[in-house]
Motif scaffolding. Structure first.
Motif, short mmCIF file in Angstrom:
data_model
loop_
_atom_site.label_atom_id
_atom_site.label_comp_id
_atom_site.label_asym_id
_atom_site.label_seq_id
_atom_site.Cartn_x
_atom_site.Cartn_y
_atom_site.Cartn_z
N GLY A 171 0.93 -1.21 -0.09
CA GLY A 171 0.04 0.00 -0.03
C GLY A 171 0.79 1.22 -0.06
O GLY A 171 2.01 1.14 0.27
N SER A 172 0.09 2.44 -0.18
CA SER A 172 0.95 3.73 -0.10
C SER A 172 1.46 3.79 1.44
O SER A 172 0.65 5.03 2.00
CB SER A 172 0.17 4.76 -0.59
N ILE A 173 2.22 3.28 1.96
CA ILE A 173 2.80 3.25 3.34
C ILE A 173 3.52 4.81 3.68
O ILE A 173 4.52 4.88 2.68
CB ILE A 173 3.51 2.12 3.96
N LEU A 174 3.31 5.47 4.48
CA LEU A 174 3.96 6.47 5.17
C LEU A 174 4.81 6.61 6.28
O LEU A 174 5.94 6.99 6.44
CB LEU A 174 3.33 7.75 5.23
N ASN A 175 4.27 5.58 7.21
CA ASN A 175 4.94 5.25 8.52
C ASN A 175 4.47 4.28 9.06
O ASN A 175 3.24 3.77 8.93
CB ASN A 175 4.78 6.48 9.37
N ILE A 176 5.18 3.14 9.86
CA ILE A 176 4.84 1.90 10.45
C ILE A 176 5.33 2.15 11.75
O ILE A 176 6.67 2.27 11.99
CB ILE A 176 5.35 0.87 9.78
N ASN A 177 4.39 1.74 12.78
CA ASN A 177 5.04 1.86 14.30
C ASN A 177 5.64 0.30 14.49
O ASN A 177 6.39 -0.27 13.96
CB ASN A 177 4.04 2.15 15.00
N THR A 178 5.26 -0.26 15.44
CA THR A 178 5.75 -1.54 16.02
C THR A 178 5.39 -2.70 15.17
O THR A 178 4.29 -2.70 14.75
CB THR A 178 5.64 -1.69 17.53
N MET A 179 6.29 -3.42 14.88
CA MET A 179 6.08 -4.65 13.84
C MET A 179 6.36 -5.97 14.87
O MET A 179 7.30 -5.70 15.54
CB MET A 179 6.98 -4.55 12.56
N ALA A 180 5.58 -6.86 14.57
CA ALA A 180 5.79 -7.93 15.55
C ALA A 180 5.56 -9.34 14.96
O ALA A 180 4.79 -9.36 13.77
CB ALA A 180 5.05 -7.80 16.74
N TRP A 181 5.74 -10.26 15.49
CA TRP A 181 5.33 -11.64 15.22
C TRP A 181 4.61 -12.28 16.28
O TRP A 181 5.05 -12.33 17.39
CB TRP A 181 6.52 -12.45 14.70
N TYR A 182 3.60 -12.89 16.32
CA TYR A 182 2.78 -13.74 17.12
C TYR A 182 2.74 -15.07 16.45
O TYR A 182 2.86 -15.31 15.22
CB TYR A 182 1.39 -13.10 17.13
N ARG A 183 2.28 -16.21 17.36
CA ARG A 183 2.06 -17.58 17.02
C ARG A 183 0.76 -18.02 17.70
O ARG A 183 0.59 -17.75 18.75
CB ARG A 183 3.44 -18.44 17.06
N GLN A 184 0.14 -19.15 16.84
CA GLN A 184 -0.83 -19.43 17.47
C GLN A 184 -0.72 -21.38 17.21
O GLN A 184 -0.79 -21.55 16.07
CB GLN A 184 -2.10 -19.20 17.17
N ALA A 185 -0.57 -21.91 18.35
CA ALA A 185 -0.56 -23.43 18.10
C ALA A 185 -2.02 -23.85 18.29
O ALA A 185 -2.74 -23.41 18.99
CB ALA A 185 0.30 -24.45 18.89
N PRO A 186 -2.29 -25.14 17.84
CA PRO A 186 -3.83 -25.76 17.85
C PRO A 186 -4.02 -25.81 19.45
O PRO A 186 -3.36 -26.36 20.18
CB PRO A 186 -3.57 -26.87 17.23
#
Length: 126
Positions: free
Chosen positions: A26-41
């Motif tokens: 997309g037409s991104i101007l700024n991004i704050n915190t980026m993260a990875w999450y996970r979910q197991a069954p």
């Protein structure tokens, strides 16, 4: 108008490595915190690692010393290098951003909170 697209999941034996990637489109101007999450069954979604716009990182205790999160602001991307993988790491991994400033199709600024990727499966065999 803003999407997170993940790649890099797969099947790996215990002790192996994988690198996950997530790019914001997309037409991104700024991004704050980026993260990875996970979910197991059968489990709740949990935070794996995060990195702020300034580069400060945070890790779940279970992955410290094995996983490394990084970001490339120019590419609007976040990465998760996963080493010494264990069967307990098996889960769907989701990219997350808490705030994005972007330009709409009308070229006006807008913002969106709590954006999730579609998820990528990581399976670690014993």
């Amino acid at each position: 108008q803003v999407q997170l697209v993940e790649s890099g999941g797969g099947l790996v034996p215990a002790g192996g490595s994988l690198r996950l990637s997530c790019a914001a489109s997309g037409s991104i101007l700024n991004i704050n915190t980026m993260a990875w999450y996970r979910q197991a069954p059968g489990n709740q979604r949990e935070l794996v690692a995060s990195v702020t716009a300034g580069g400060n990182t945070n890790y779940a205790d279970s992955v410290k010393g094995r996983f490394t999160i990084s970001r490339d602001n120019a590419k609007k991307s976040v990465y998760l290098q996963m080493n010494s993988l264990k069967p307990d790491d098996t889960a769907v991994y989701y990219c997350h951003v808490d705030w994005i400033l972007f330009r709409t199709q009308r070229m006006t600024p807008d913002q969106v909170y709590d954006v999730w990727g579609q998820g990528t499966q990581v399976t670690v065999s014993s």
